[in-house]
Design an enzyme around this catalytic site. Structure first.
Site, PDB file in Angstrom:
ATOM      1  CB  ILE A   1      -0.976   0.022   1.204  1.00 52.74           C
ATOM      2  CG1 ILE A   1      -0.219  -0.092   2.529  1.00 52.74           C
ATOM      3  CG2 ILE A   1      -2.016  -1.073   1.083  1.00 52.74           C
ATOM      4  CD1 ILE A   1      -1.129  -0.039   3.754  1.00 52.74           C
ATOM      5  CG  ASP A   2      -0.168   4.364  -2.608  1.00 51.91           C
ATOM      6  OD1 ASP A   2       0.498   3.568  -3.295  1.00 51.91           O
ATOM      7  OD2 ASP A   2      -1.216   4.901  -2.999  1.00 51.91           O
ATOM      8  CE  LYS A   3       6.650   9.059   3.095  1.00 52.95           C
ATOM      9  NZ  LYS A   3       7.499  10.169   2.578  1.00 52.95           N
TER      10      LYS A   3
ATOM     11  CB  THR B   1      -2.401   4.155   2.010  1.00 57.09           C
ATOM     12  OG1 THR B   1      -2.713   4.996   0.888  1.00 57.09           O
ATOM     13  CG2 THR B   1      -3.625   3.325   2.366  1.00 57.09           C
TER      14      THR B   1
ATOM     15  NE  ARG C   1      -3.050   8.393  -3.934  1.00 57.72           N
ATOM     16  CZ  ARG C   1      -1.737   8.576  -3.909  1.00 57.72           C
ATOM     17  NH1 ARG C   1      -0.922   7.540  -3.750  1.00 57.72           N
ATOM     18  NH2 ARG C   1      -1.238   9.789  -4.066  1.00 57.72           N
TER      19      ARG C   1
END
Length: 311
Positions: free
Chosen positions: A144-146, A148, A245
């Site tokens: 998962i994104d930094k 998130t 997103r």
């Protein structure tokens, strides 16, 4: 030490980034790279703006400027374990489930070889991590994104890694996210079935497009209407990079705090995109039993919700 391949990334400054310091624009877009690494790129003359080398990290970005970032070849290095506190919600001999805080990078990248989830996992697990994704991403089945927060499954051996990856490929993993988005979503629920690929105008972003893309499906349901914002639940059917997103921006409801896909101003106290991976469910790779885990909303997410409710 072996050297990786150099990379050139080109972006176009968007309207909502007008007047923002260029180093902040790049820090927001280059999520896997540290701020000090980006500053070093300025110092080494590796960033050009409209064809001219830019050494000034405080350069005020203008809409339409073409920024080219020359990423030097990365050294393949030994990733070291670090005594980083990990919120482990489950662990056995085959896997663990970790609750990742916002702001933590999942795996090392150029200029960001420490402080990542992988560094903490190596310290915690030693050599008991799958090797399928190599030395930089041991055990990492998905990411998962930094910015998130939420749940990640980590494989301790190659067999568990393969079986978990097969479930992701078959879209049988249960993944439920909570998010706060801009504007009032009129429909109580819906499905976004729109293919995602690399944005041809900005290589740091993905976008809905018909060519050079893969099918992406997101199901959403309104949980609470908050005036100019909406509190929403999303269920992923597929798992493309930045999927939620991209899809929410595509239907004109970008995530609050998401500077890459939405407005950079009027953040309502949000210091990152308001996205939390709350529920993760899968069949255990050893005996096939279904397991499901839930992570409470983090404190910063709750504070933004409370602020919007008061307004």
């Amino acid at each position: 030490m072996a050297m990786g391949k150099p990379e050139t990334i080109e972006i176009e400054v968007e309207e909502n980034q007008e007047g923002t310091r260029l180093d902040l624009v790049l820090s927001s877009a280059l999520e896997d790279f540290s701020r000090s690494f980006i500053q070093k790129l300025f110092e080494e003359g590796r960033i050009t703006v409209d064809g001219k080398i830019c050494f000034r990290k405080k350069h005020k970005a203008s809409c339409g400027e073409r920024v080219v970032i020359d990423i030097p070849p990365a050294e393949t290095t030994d990733v070291r374990g670090e005594d980083i506190p990990l919120d482990i919600v489950y662990e056995d001999r085959d896997l663990l489930v970790v609750n990742k805080p916002a702001g933590m990078v999942v795996h090392p990248a150029a200029g960001n070889y420490s402080g990542t989830l992988v560094n903490g996992l190596i310290h915690h697990c030693g050599e008991a991590l799958s090797s399928i994704n190599g030395v930089i991403r041991p055990g990492i089945v998905h990411r998962i994104d930094k910015d998130t927060s939420g749940l990640l499954a980590v494989a301790k051996n190659d067999r568990a890694h393969r079986l978990l990856s097969e479930q992701f490929a078959a879209h049988s993993i249960s993944r439920v996210y909570k998010m706060i988005v801009w504007n009032n979503i009129k429909a109580d629920e819906g499905t976004i079935d729109a293919p995602i690929g690399r944005d041809p105008k900005n290589r740091l972003r993905n976008a809905v497009r018909e060519t050079n893309s893969k099918r992406a499906v997101t199901h959403y349901k309104v949980l609470e209407r908050l005036g100019r914002f909406t509190y929403v639940q999303a269920v992923l059917e597929t798992g493309r990079t930045h999927q939620i997103r991209v899809h929410m921006a595509y239907i004109k409801h970008p995530l609050l705090g998401d500077e890459l896909y939405g407005p950079a101003k009027n953040r309502q106290g949000a210091k990152r995109q308001m996205l939390h991976a709350q529920t993760l469910g899968f069949c255990h790779p050893e005996d096939g039993r279904y397991m499901e885990f839930t992570s409470p909303l983090p404190e910063d997410f709750v504070k933004v919700l409370e602020t919007l409710r008061k307004k």
